[in-house]
Design a protein around this motif. Structure first.
Motif, PDB file in Angstrom:
ATOM      1  N   PHE A  36       9.969  13.785   3.601  1.00 12.87           N
ATOM      2  CA  PHE A  36       8.731  13.333   4.235  1.00 12.87           C
ATOM      3  C   PHE A  36       9.072  12.322   5.336  1.00 12.87           C
ATOM      4  CE2 PHE A  36       7.336  14.835   0.120  1.00 12.87           C
ATOM      5  CZ  PHE A  36       6.098  15.407   0.367  1.00 12.87           C
ATOM      6  N   SER A  37      10.269  12.360   5.837  1.00 11.43           N
ATOM      7  CA  SER A  37      10.737  11.364   6.790  1.00 11.43           C
ATOM      8  C   SER A  37       9.786  11.249   7.986  1.00 11.43           C
ATOM      9  CB  SER A  37      12.140  11.735   7.277  1.00 11.43           C
ATOM     10  OG  SER A  37      12.593  10.827   8.250  1.00 11.43           O
ATOM     11  N   SER A  38       9.395  10.010   8.300  1.00  7.98           N
ATOM     12  CA  SER A  38       8.534   9.692   9.445  1.00  7.98           C
ATOM     13  C   SER A  38       7.120  10.264   9.321  1.00  7.98           C
ATOM     14  CB  SER A  38       9.172  10.181  10.760  1.00  7.98           C
ATOM     15  OG  SER A  38      10.421   9.570  10.979  1.00  7.98           O
ATOM     16  N   ALA A  39       6.733  10.729   8.141  1.00  8.79           N
ATOM     17  CA  ALA A  39       5.365  11.194   7.936  1.00  8.79           C
ATOM     18  C   ALA A  39       4.425   9.989   7.847  1.00  8.79           C
ATOM     19  CB  ALA A  39       5.264  12.032   6.665  1.00  8.79           C
ATOM     20  N   SER A  40       3.129  10.234   8.043  1.00  7.25           N
ATOM     21  CA  SER A  40       2.142   9.169   7.926  1.00  7.25           C
ATOM     22  C   SER A  40       1.063   9.582   6.936  1.00  7.25           C
ATOM     23  CB  SER A  40       1.522   8.854   9.290  1.00  7.25           C
ATOM     24  OG  SER A  40       0.810   9.966   9.806  1.00  7.25           O
ATOM     25  N   PHE A  41       0.613   8.598   6.115  1.00 13.60           N
ATOM     26  CA  PHE A  41      -0.369   8.845   5.065  1.00 13.60           C
ATOM     27  C   PHE A  41      -1.556   7.911   5.272  1.00 13.60           C
ATOM     28  CE2 PHE A  41       3.706  10.114   3.442  1.00 13.60           C
ATOM     29  CZ  PHE A  41       3.461  11.260   2.714  1.00 13.60           C
ATOM     30  N   SER A  42      -2.750   8.491   5.332  1.00 14.38           N
ATOM     31  CA  SER A  42      -3.967   7.713   5.472  1.00 14.38           C
ATOM     32  C   SER A  42      -5.023   8.294   4.545  1.00 14.38           C
ATOM     33  CB  SER A  42      -4.452   7.739   6.928  1.00 14.38           C
ATOM     34  OG  SER A  42      -5.651   7.021   7.078  1.00 14.38           O
ATOM     35  N   GLY A  43      -5.121   7.721   3.360  1.00 12.53           N
ATOM     36  CA  GLY A  43      -6.123   8.180   2.414  1.00 12.53           C
ATOM     37  C   GLY A  43      -5.706   9.350   1.554  1.00 12.53           C
ATOM     38  N   ALA A  44      -4.518   9.880   1.741  1.00 11.64           N
ATOM     39  CA  ALA A  44      -4.067  11.031   0.953  1.00 11.64           C
ATOM     40  C   ALA A  44      -3.472  10.566  -0.366  1.00 11.64           C
ATOM     41  CB  ALA A  44      -3.043  11.846   1.735  1.00 11.64           C
ATOM     42  N   GLU A  45      -3.446  11.461  -1.341  1.00 15.38           N
ATOM     43  CA  GLU A  45      -2.803  11.198  -2.628  1.00 15.38           C
ATOM     44  C   GLU A  45      -1.615  12.137  -2.785  1.00 15.38           C
ATOM     45  OE1 GLU A  45      -5.339  11.320  -5.970  1.00 15.38           O
ATOM     46  OE2 GLU A  45      -6.750   9.817  -5.206  1.00 15.38           O
ATOM     47  N   LEU A  46      -0.429  11.553  -2.953  1.00 17.00           N
ATOM     48  CA  LEU A  46       0.800  12.305  -3.157  1.00 17.00           C
ATOM     49  C   LEU A  46       1.308  11.983  -4.552  1.00 17.00           C
ATOM     50  CD1 LEU A  46       3.154  14.056  -2.138  1.00 17.00           C
ATOM     51  CD2 LEU A  46       4.126  12.002  -1.103  1.00 17.00           C
ATOM     52  N   THR A  47       1.357  12.983  -5.437  1.00 20.59           N
ATOM     53  CA  THR A  47       1.697  12.707  -6.838  1.00 20.59           C
ATOM     54  C   THR A  47       2.881  13.544  -7.299  1.00 20.59           C
ATOM     55  OG1 THR A  47       0.198  14.382  -7.753  1.00 20.59           O
ATOM     56  CG2 THR A  47      -0.729  12.214  -7.293  1.00 20.59           C
ATOM     57  N   PHE A  48       3.736  12.908  -8.123  1.00 15.17           N
ATOM     58  CA  PHE A  48       4.888  13.551  -8.749  1.00 15.17           C
ATOM     59  C   PHE A  48       4.794  13.393 -10.274  1.00 15.17           C
ATOM     60  CE2 PHE A  48       6.183  12.642  -4.462  1.00 15.17           C
ATOM     61  CZ  PHE A  48       7.022  13.679  -4.098  1.00 15.17           C
ATOM     62  N   SER A  49       3.595  13.359 -10.803  1.00 15.05           N
ATOM     63  CA  SER A  49       3.420  13.170 -12.245  1.00 15.05           C
ATOM     64  C   SER A  49       4.055  14.332 -13.007  1.00 15.05           C
ATOM     65  CB  SER A  49       1.934  13.086 -12.586  1.00 15.05           C
ATOM     66  OG  SER A  49       1.333  11.999 -11.924  1.00 15.05           O
ATOM     67  N   GLY A  50       4.921  14.009 -13.946  1.00 14.45           N
ATOM     68  CA  GLY A  50       5.571  15.052 -14.725  1.00 14.45           C
ATOM     69  C   GLY A  50       6.757  15.691 -14.031  1.00 14.45           C
ATOM     70  N   ALA A  51       7.150  15.190 -12.859  1.00 12.94           N
ATOM     71  CA  ALA A  51       8.303  15.758 -12.166  1.00 12.94           C
ATOM     72  C   ALA A  51       9.601  15.272 -12.806  1.00 12.94           C
ATOM     73  CB  ALA A  51       8.276  15.377 -10.695  1.00 12.94           C
TER      74      ALA A  51
END
Length: 655
Positions: A416-431
């Protein structure tokens, strides 16, 4: 009179020369035969004996023998000449017979060509008839002609494709006042569906080789598809264009299709409703391009597809609503690109997908309110790149659970290098992270959540605990202005987690979890993990390691800056771990180790600088850990009375 031209003049001269040479050859042979007969039957033998051999006086017996020998040679010459004549005559007759046979063959071929041309002309005429029934017969006639005449096959294919490109209005609906219009529409649709069905049938593997249309060119530019498809078709060569085609309504199938060398272009196509399926398709070579296509409400399914070579491109597509699914797909080689795609609303699914090789590229893509799922996927060698992508709203999940199984990272790279997040949900639950690299370096987070933990309690929660046993997760040089990073319930036993030179501003970084049942209230475990915040800047916001268990491994805050932030290790346990806060700057805000337990390992604040902030160790217990404040400067932290095992600076000699 027309001019015969230079070619005809040269041909006439050549024929005249051949005839002259043949005449001279016949004359020469005639002279040779006459001379030989004169020698054999007349006095020529005696003349040859006297003139060429110079013999004039021989007895009667020798003379008879010499004359007999000369006549024998002459007879041989006559025999040879006659043989030559016979051979020439035979060859001439054979050539004449061949010319006659060739002429007959030419006549047959001319007749066949004439018949084929007549069939083609009749089919074209029927195809232009206003009656759908006659058009339907013409379609079958053209398909039959393509089977019988390979030399006309591409032409017949071009005509059938051209028919599909004619203007076509979609279903007028079921309104009573449009009954006749709908009847005419259904008849025309049947003709068009028959064309698509016949083409698809001729592209399958079970078609007779002499009747296969594989490898030919197909031009479906601007064609409207509202049903039928190319199930099981093999695109192994040639160029196939669906450019600017419209897929609207109905079920259009490319399931089990094979793309192994052809160039298939869906550029600018519009998928507005209905279902288009590539389920079980094989992409092993060539190029399939959906560049600039528009997806607005349709379901496009690549479930179970295999990507083992070639390139599939979705660059600059617009996706709004509907569903794009790669569930259970297998990526082992080749490249699938969503570069610069715009996705707003709807769902994109990579659930249960295997990434063992190749590359899936979302670089510079924009996600706005779309739900993207990699749940229960397996990453063991491929590269998945979200570099410089923009996420505003929506969710991106790499989750797992009891019923689905974990998302596994055992190799390859997810970036996700240099990506931008505004209000998003990124989840790795159970990974589960046991290898490979997950790269968040240089990302910018303005709001939203990046979660490696789980919410709720009970069996469902425990099954979704993220497990870090190997590999690397990097947030280096990231910038957080708000938002939340949650590692609640995560388990670390060997992975390297790096936040070096990250800037945290009003951000919540959470390694604790308050929602577990009492039996599991210990929070995050960090046994053997490498966790680094070296050089990070914490301004405002909170970083929580409450109730976290540090067991072996290393936790590094070296040279970090704490400016106004709240950093909490309340209730944490340190056993065998190395915690390095050396050279850190504490300026305003609070750093709390209240109630923490230090039983072994080392905790170093060497050369740390404390100014106007609060560093509290109230109620902390030191029973064997080496805690060092050597060369630290500024206001001393609040330590429990009678603390032992410390190596404080001279200034902090009094508790």
């Amino acid at each position: 009179m027309s001019n015969p031209g230079p070619h005809r003049t040269v041909e006439t001269r050549h024929t005249w020369l051949v005839r002259l040479l043949l005449g001279l050859a016949v004359l020469l042979l005639a002279l040779v035969v006459c001379a030989s007969l004169w020698v054999v039957l007349g006095p020529g033998a005696a003349w040859v004996l006297e003139s060429f051999d110079g013999i004039t006086k021989l007895d009667e017996k020798d003379l008879a023998g010499a004359l007999s020998s000369i006549r024998g040679h002459a007879l041989s010459v006559i025999t040879g000449v006659l043989a030559i004549v016979a051979i020439y005559y035979t060859a001439t007759n054979a050539a004449s017979a061949r010319r006659t046979a060739q002429a007959a063959q030419d006549n047959v071929e001319q007749t066949v060509r004439s018949q084929l041309n007549n069939r083609f002309t009749a089919a074209i005429t029927q195809l232009g008839d206003p009656s759908p029934a006659i058009q339907l017969g013409a379609v079958h006639a053209l398909a039959g002609l393509a089977d019988d005449a390979p030399e006309l096959r591409q032409t017949c294919i071009d005509v059938l494709c051209a028919y599909l490109r004619l203007p076509y209005d979609l279903d007028p609906g079921d309104a009573p006042d449009r009954a006749e219009e709908r009847k005419a529409f259904r008849a025309l649709r049947e003709v068009r569906h028959t064309v698509v069905r016949l083409i698809g049938n001729h592209l399958r593997s079970d078609v007779q080789a002499s009747r296969s249309w594989q490898g030919y060119d197909f031009d479906f530019t601007d064609v409207v598809f509202d049903g039928e498809g190319f199930r099981g078709a093999i695109f192994a060569g040639g160029e196939v264009s669906f450019r600017n085609a419209v897929f609207s309504g109905g079920w259009i199938g490319f399931s089990q299709a094979v793309f192994s060398g052809a160039e298939v272009d869906f550029g600018g196509a519009k998928f507005s409703s209905g279902r288009v399926t590539f389920s079980g398709a094989v992409f092993s070579g060539g190029e399939v391009a959906f560049d600039f296509a528009v997806f607005s409400g349709a379901v496009v399914d690549f479930g179970g597809a295999k990507f083992s070579g070639g390139e599939v491109s979705f660059e600059y597509v617009e996706f709004s609503g509907g569903k794009l699914s790669f569930g259970h797909a297998d990526f082992s080689d080749g490249r699938v690109s969503f570069m610069c795609a715009q996705l707003s609303g709807g769902q994109v699914s990579f659930t249960f997908t295997n990434f063992t090789g190749g590359k899936v590229d979302f670089e510079l893509a924009e996600f706005s309110g779309v739900d993207v799922s990699f749940d229960a996927a397996a990453f063991s060698g491929a590269e998945v790149d979200f570099g410089s992508a923009k996420f505003s709203g929506g969710t991106i999940t790499f989750d797992g659970g009891i019923l689905t199984g974990r998302t596994v990272f055992s190799g390859g790279t997810v970036s996700f290098s240099s990506a931008s997040f505004s209000g998003a949900e990124l989840t790795f639950s159970g990974a589960e992270f046991s290898g490979g690299t997950v790269d968040f370096s240089n990302i910018k987070v303005f709001s939203g959540t990046i979660a490696f933990g789980s919410y709720g309690s009970g069996m469902g929660v425990l099954s979704r605990i993220a497990v870090f046993s190997g590999g690397t997760i990097s947030f280096d040089f990231a910038v957080f202005s708000g938002g939340r990073i949650d590692f609640g319930t995560a388990q670390f036993s060997g992975a390297a987690l790096s936040f070096e030179r990250v800037m945290f501003d009003a951000t919540e970084v959470d390694f604790d979890y308050e929602g577990l049942s009492e039996a599991n209230a210990d929070g995050v475990e960090l046994p053997g993990a490498e966790l680094s915040f070296g050089g990070a800047q914490f301004s405002n916001g909170t970083v929580s390691f409450e109730n976290t268990y540090f067991w072996d491994g290393t936790v590094n805050f070296g040279a970090a800056q704490f400016i106004g932030a709240e950093i909490s290790f309340r209730g944490a346990e340190f056993e065998g771990a190395e915690v390095d806060v050396g050279g850190a700057l504490f300026s305003s805000g609070t750093v709390s180790f209240e109630g923490a337990q230090f039983s072994s390992g080392t905790v170093s604040f060497e050369e740390a600088a404390f100014s106007s902030g609060i560093a509290s160790f109230r109620d902390a217990k030191f029973s064997g850990a080496g805690v060092s404040f050597e060369n630290a400067t500024g206001e001393p932290p609040l330590l429990p009375w009678g603390t032992s095992g410390l190596r404080p600076s001279t200034k902090w000699n009094q508790p």
